[in-house]
Design a protein around this motif. Structure first.
Motif, PDB file in Angstrom:
ATOM      1  N   ALA A 193      49.633  38.065  31.811  1.00  0.00           N
ATOM      2  CA  ALA A 193      50.228  37.959  33.144  1.00  0.00           C
ATOM      3  C   ALA A 193      49.524  36.929  34.016  1.00  0.00           C
ATOM      4  O   ALA A 193      50.077  36.500  35.028  1.00  0.00           O
ATOM      5  N   TYR A 194      48.336  36.504  33.629  1.00  0.00           N
ATOM      6  CA  TYR A 194      47.538  35.636  34.507  1.00  0.00           C
ATOM      7  C   TYR A 194      47.536  34.174  34.077  1.00  0.00           C
ATOM      8  O   TYR A 194      47.112  33.301  34.823  1.00  0.00           O
ATOM      9  N   ARG A 195      47.959  33.904  32.857  1.00  0.00           N
ATOM     10  CA  ARG A 195      48.072  32.516  32.387  1.00  0.00           C
ATOM     11  C   ARG A 195      46.786  31.727  32.573  1.00  0.00           C
ATOM     12  O   ARG A 195      46.775  30.590  33.047  1.00  0.00           O
ATOM     13  N   THR A 196      45.676  32.366  32.245  1.00  0.00           N
ATOM     14  CA  THR A 196      44.383  31.700  32.321  1.00  0.00           C
ATOM     15  C   THR A 196      43.466  32.266  31.248  1.00  0.00           C
ATOM     16  O   THR A 196      43.569  33.441  30.899  1.00  0.00           O
ATOM     17  N   THR A 197      42.599  31.431  30.730  1.00  0.00           N
ATOM     18  CA  THR A 197      41.672  31.884  29.689  1.00  0.00           C
ATOM     19  C   THR A 197      40.508  32.671  30.274  1.00  0.00           C
ATOM     20  O   THR A 197      39.679  33.185  29.532  1.00  0.00           O
ATOM     21  N   LEU A 198      40.444  32.799  31.604  1.00  0.00           N
ATOM     22  CA  LEU A 198      39.362  33.539  32.250  1.00  0.00           C
ATOM     23  C   LEU A 198      39.642  35.029  32.356  1.00  0.00           C
ATOM     24  O   LEU A 198      38.809  35.781  32.860  1.00  0.00           O
ATOM     25  N   ILE A 199      40.814  35.460  31.936  1.00  0.00           N
ATOM     26  CA  ILE A 199      41.151  36.881  31.994  1.00  0.00           C
ATOM     27  C   ILE A 199      41.451  37.368  30.580  1.00  0.00           C
ATOM     28  O   ILE A 199      42.539  37.153  30.047  1.00  0.00           O
ATOM     29  N   ASP A 200      40.469  37.976  29.933  1.00  0.00           N
ATOM     30  CA  ASP A 200      40.699  38.671  28.672  1.00  0.00           C
ATOM     31  C   ASP A 200      39.613  39.736  28.516  1.00  0.00           C
ATOM     32  O   ASP A 200      38.770  39.909  29.398  1.00  0.00           O
ATOM     33  N   ASP A 201      39.629  40.439  27.405  1.00  0.00           N
ATOM     34  CA  ASP A 201      38.742  41.596  27.243  1.00  0.00           C
ATOM     35  C   ASP A 201      37.288  41.212  26.993  1.00  0.00           C
ATOM     36  O   ASP A 201      36.439  42.090  26.816  1.00  0.00           O
ATOM     37  N   ASN A 202      36.984  39.924  26.990  1.00  0.00           N
ATOM     38  CA  ASN A 202      35.603  39.473  26.804  1.00  0.00           C
ATOM     39  C   ASN A 202      34.919  39.125  28.126  1.00  0.00           C
ATOM     40  O   ASN A 202      33.757  38.714  28.123  1.00  0.00           O
ATOM     41  N   TYR A 203      35.640  39.295  29.226  1.00  0.00           N
ATOM     42  CA  TYR A 203      35.060  39.019  30.542  1.00  0.00           C
ATOM     43  C   TYR A 203      34.667  40.337  31.200  1.00  0.00           C
ATOM     44  O   TYR A 203      35.495  41.244  31.332  1.00  0.00           O
ATOM     45  N   ARG A 204      33.422  40.430  31.628  1.00  0.00           N
ATOM     46  CA  ARG A 204      32.871  41.674  32.158  1.00  0.00           C
ATOM     47  C   ARG A 204      32.498  41.529  33.627  1.00  0.00           C
ATOM     48  O   ARG A 204      32.130  40.451  34.101  1.00  0.00           O
ATOM     49  N   VAL A 205      32.546  42.633  34.333  1.00  0.00           N
ATOM     50  CA  VAL A 205      32.237  42.656  35.761  1.00  0.00           C
ATOM     51  C   VAL A 205      30.723  42.648  35.967  1.00  0.00           C
ATOM     52  O   VAL A 205      29.982  43.263  35.199  1.00  0.00           O
ATOM     53  N   TYR A 206      30.265  41.936  36.990  1.00  0.00           N
ATOM     54  CA  TYR A 206      28.881  42.085  37.449  1.00  0.00           C
ATOM     55  C   TYR A 206      28.886  42.276  38.956  1.00  0.00           C
ATOM     56  O   TYR A 206      29.787  41.828  39.657  1.00  0.00           O
ATOM     57  N   LYS A 207      27.864  42.978  39.444  1.00  0.00           N
ATOM     58  CA  LYS A 207      27.861  43.459  40.832  1.00  0.00           C
ATOM     59  C   LYS A 207      26.492  43.240  41.482  1.00  0.00           C
ATOM     60  O   LYS A 207      25.485  43.070  40.814  1.00  0.00           O
ATOM     61  N   GLY A 208      26.476  43.293  42.818  1.00  0.00           N
ATOM     62  CA  GLY A 208      25.230  43.475  43.534  1.00  0.00           C
ATOM     63  C   GLY A 208      24.695  42.326  44.348  1.00  0.00           C
ATOM     64  O   GLY A 208      23.890  42.530  45.245  1.00  0.00           O
ATOM     65  N   GLY A 209      25.074  41.090  44.038  1.00  0.00           N
ATOM     66  CA  GLY A 209      24.455  39.976  44.734  1.00  0.00           C
ATOM     67  C   GLY A 209      23.062  39.710  44.213  1.00  0.00           C
ATOM     68  O   GLY A 209      22.430  40.575  43.600  1.00  0.00           O
ATOM     69  N   SER A 210      22.544  38.532  44.447  1.00  0.00           N
ATOM     70  CA  SER A 210      21.248  38.152  43.871  1.00  0.00           C
ATOM     71  C   SER A 210      20.455  37.279  44.824  1.00  0.00           C
ATOM     72  O   SER A 210      20.885  36.986  45.940  1.00  0.00           O
ATOM     73  N   TRP A 211      19.305  36.841  44.333  1.00  0.00           N
ATOM     74  CA  TRP A 211      18.417  35.964  45.091  1.00  0.00           C
ATOM     75  C   TRP A 211      19.079  34.642  45.465  1.00  0.00           C
ATOM     76  O   TRP A 211      18.684  33.995  46.433  1.00  0.00           O
ATOM     77  N   ARG A 212      20.116  34.244  44.735  1.00  0.00           N
ATOM     78  CA  ARG A 212      20.764  32.960  45.015  1.00  0.00           C
ATOM     79  C   ARG A 212      22.167  33.120  45.591  1.00  0.00           C
ATOM     80  O   ARG A 212      22.944  32.171  45.636  1.00  0.00           O
ATOM     81  N   ASP A 213      22.498  34.353  46.046  1.00  0.00           N
ATOM     82  CA  ASP A 213      23.802  34.625  46.660  1.00  0.00           C
ATOM     83  C   ASP A 213      23.656  34.849  48.152  1.00  0.00           C
ATOM     84  O   ASP A 213      22.649  35.386  48.612  1.00  0.00           O
ATOM     85  N   VAL A 214      24.688  34.506  48.895  1.00  0.00           N
ATOM     86  CA  VAL A 214      24.705  34.776  50.333  1.00  0.00           C
ATOM     87  C   VAL A 214      25.009  36.248  50.570  1.00  0.00           C
ATOM     88  O   VAL A 214      25.407  36.984  49.657  1.00  0.00           O
ATOM     89  N   ALA A 215      24.850  36.693  51.817  1.00  0.00           N
ATOM     90  CA  ALA A 215      24.905  38.114  52.155  1.00  0.00           C
ATOM     91  C   ALA A 215      26.240  38.760  51.807  1.00  0.00           C
ATOM     92  O   ALA A 215      26.292  39.962  51.539  1.00  0.00           O
ATOM     93  N   TYR A 216      27.322  38.012  51.782  1.00  0.00           N
ATOM     94  CA  TYR A 216      28.637  38.591  51.491  1.00  0.00           C
ATOM     95  C   TYR A 216      28.617  39.364  50.173  1.00  0.00           C
ATOM     96  O   TYR A 216      29.211  40.438  50.062  1.00  0.00           O
ATOM     97  N   TRP A 217      27.922  38.842  49.167  1.00  0.00           N
ATOM     98  CA  TRP A 217      27.940  39.443  47.836  1.00  0.00           C
ATOM     99  C   TRP A 217      26.998  40.641  47.721  1.00  0.00           C
ATOM    100  O   TRP A 217      26.969  41.310  46.690  1.00  0.00           O
ATOM    101  N   LEU A 218      26.237  40.937  48.778  1.00  0.00           N
ATOM    102  CA  LEU A 218      25.363  42.108  48.749  1.00  0.00           C
ATOM    103  C   LEU A 218      26.144  43.409  48.920  1.00  0.00           C
ATOM    104  O   LEU A 218      25.625  44.487  48.619  1.00  0.00           O
ATOM    105  N   SER A 219      27.346  43.340  49.414  1.00  0.00           N
ATOM    106  CA  SER A 219      28.150  44.547  49.592  1.00  0.00           C
ATOM    107  C   SER A 219      28.547  45.109  48.230  1.00  0.00           C
ATOM    108  O   SER A 219      29.081  44.377  47.386  1.00  0.00           O
ATOM    109  N   PRO A 220      28.303  46.402  47.979  1.00  0.00           N
ATOM    110  CA  PRO A 220      28.621  46.992  46.665  1.00  0.00           C
ATOM    111  C   PRO A 220      30.094  46.894  46.279  1.00  0.00           C
ATOM    112  O   PRO A 220      30.425  46.967  45.100  1.00  0.00           O
TER     113      PRO A 220
END
Length: 409
Positions: A353-380
């Motif tokens: 449905a997405y017509r992109t190679t970035l969406i398949d069962d080999n792509y996994r979620v990551y969460k939390g934000g990091s030392w190199r991310d801005v504050a927006y990504w700190l939200s759970p």
């Protein structure tokens, strides 16, 4: 009239004594009465058959009952009491992903590592694996040190030292893929259970089922699923009231709605300090040198550096992003079950449905934000994804484990 009342009292007393005798007789005839049983206090007689329980685990000729003295909890794990939760993005979706709308779910109780897996933890894993598998296999499990190398910057020192130098022992491991993280979880399950078996003096040839029956084997270490991770990060128990009302949500895993410590309570004398290790803006990873309230951490920091949330978990925002179990799909929030949600594959949200190679069962979620991310990504509630074979200098992981049985030992 007084005499009549006395006679009535004598009659009542005699009737009461007869009633008690009759009840005692019935109790003897019908067997003993039973109170509430628990894993730690099962009683001496079966409530179903009246047979005497056998507690000798070496006697295989009789039905054996295992009396659990204490719940077996793996090292470094914190108990996360389950319950109802509202998951999803609770601030403006500035990235316009619209892939994590709010919904109410229930999460079962589980355990989670209090910190991210450290370089020292991962070194122990590699050392032990050398006696279990081939040198080539161990080589494939090593973290990628080239994740620090950039064409237009000088980070070579981290490529050489970050994983290997003892000064970074308690920094979060970096350069680990989703598959390597799962290999670590599998090894840890085996190794920790071997240690427990030795402490209990059990035969090394005992099957896993027998170990489970004796209550001396831990459930599997694994990556937390996305719902567990988000629930544990928000730690809404800190806003709980007696009537179950939660008047204030949380953008971040701590009190307040900003990235600085608003109180002079939990960290005495540290009011105004940054509560996470993150990138404050373009080119600003740590603030100005010498600033009392700047985080001062240019790269990942010690896993115990910042205060824990109300579940006792450190760095659920900032320091390192963390792999979770789930396959990524934009519409997971509307497809999930409302009890222990987990996406294993593309069910109801097909990749075609997405017509992109970035969406398949080999792509996994990551969460939390990091030392190199801005504050927006700190939200759970925010979520991103990456191929499970990819590794970066800003994604690490921590382990989780389901809670088995009751906590009333």
């Amino acid at each position: 009239m007084v005499k009549s009342n006395k006679n009535m009292n004598y009659v009542f007393a005699a009737f009461l004594m007869l009633s008690m005798t009759f009840m005692a007789s019935c109790s003897k005839n019908n067997g003993p009465t039973y109170g509430r049983r628990t894993a730690g206090s099962p009683g001496k007689i079966s409530a179903a058959t009246g047979a005497d329980f056998n507690f000798d685990q070496e006697d295989t000729t009789q039905f054996t009952v295992v009396k659990l003295k204490d719940p077996v909890v793996g090292p470094k794990l914190k108990y996360i009491q389950g319950g109802r939760a509202v998951l999803g993005t609770q601030e403006q979706d500035v990235m316009a992903f619209r892939d994590n709308a709010e919904r109410t779910v229930t999460i079962a109780s589980f355990y989670m590592d209090e910190t991210e897996v450290t370089n020292l933890d991962y070194k122990e894993f590699l050392f032990n694996m050398r006696s279990r598998t081939s040198a080539d296999s161990v080589k494939r499990l090593e973290p990628r040190e080239d994740v620090w190398t950039e064409s237009l910057s000088y980070n070579d020192v981290y490529s050489t030292y970050y994983f290997r130098h003892p000064g970074f022992n308690f920094y979060p491991v970096a350069g680990v893929t989703w598959e390597q993280a799962n290999a670590y979880c599998d090894w840890r399950t085996i190794y920790v259970n071997e240690i427990y078996r030795e402490k209990e003096g059990l035969d090394s040839t005992m099957s896993k089922n027998l170990l489970i029956e004796r209550g001396v084997v831990l459930p599997s270490y694994r990556l937390p699923n996305e719902a567990e991770w988000e629930y544990a990060a928000k730690a809404m128990i800190g806003t709980q009231y007696l009537d179950e009302n939660q008047e204030n949500g949380r953008i971040y895993p701590w009190d307040g709605r900003g990235v600085r410590n608003p109180y002079d309570v939990k960290r005495k004398g540290r009011q105004g300090d940054m509560l996470a290790n993150f990138k404050r803006g373009r080119g600003d990873y740590a603030g100005i040198a010498g600033g009392v309230s700047n985080d001062g951490d240019i790269i990942p920091a010690n896993v115990y550096e910042y205060p824990p949330n109300d579940f006792g978990l450190y760095n659920m925002s900032g320091n390192m992003n963390e792999w979770v179990e789930d396959v990524y799909r934009p519409l997971s929030y509307q497809d999930f079950e409302d009890l222990n949600p987990l996406r294993r594959d593309g069910t109801n949200d097909n990749e075609e449905a997405y017509r992109t190679t970035l969406i398949d069962d080999n792509y996994r979620v990551y969460k939390g934000g990091s030392w190199r991310d801005v504050a927006y990504w700190l939200s759970p509630g925010t979520r991103r994804f990456m191929h499970q074979d990819s590794a970066t200098n800003h994604i690490g992981f921590r382990c989780a484990m389901i809670s088995v049985g009751a906590d009333d030992m």
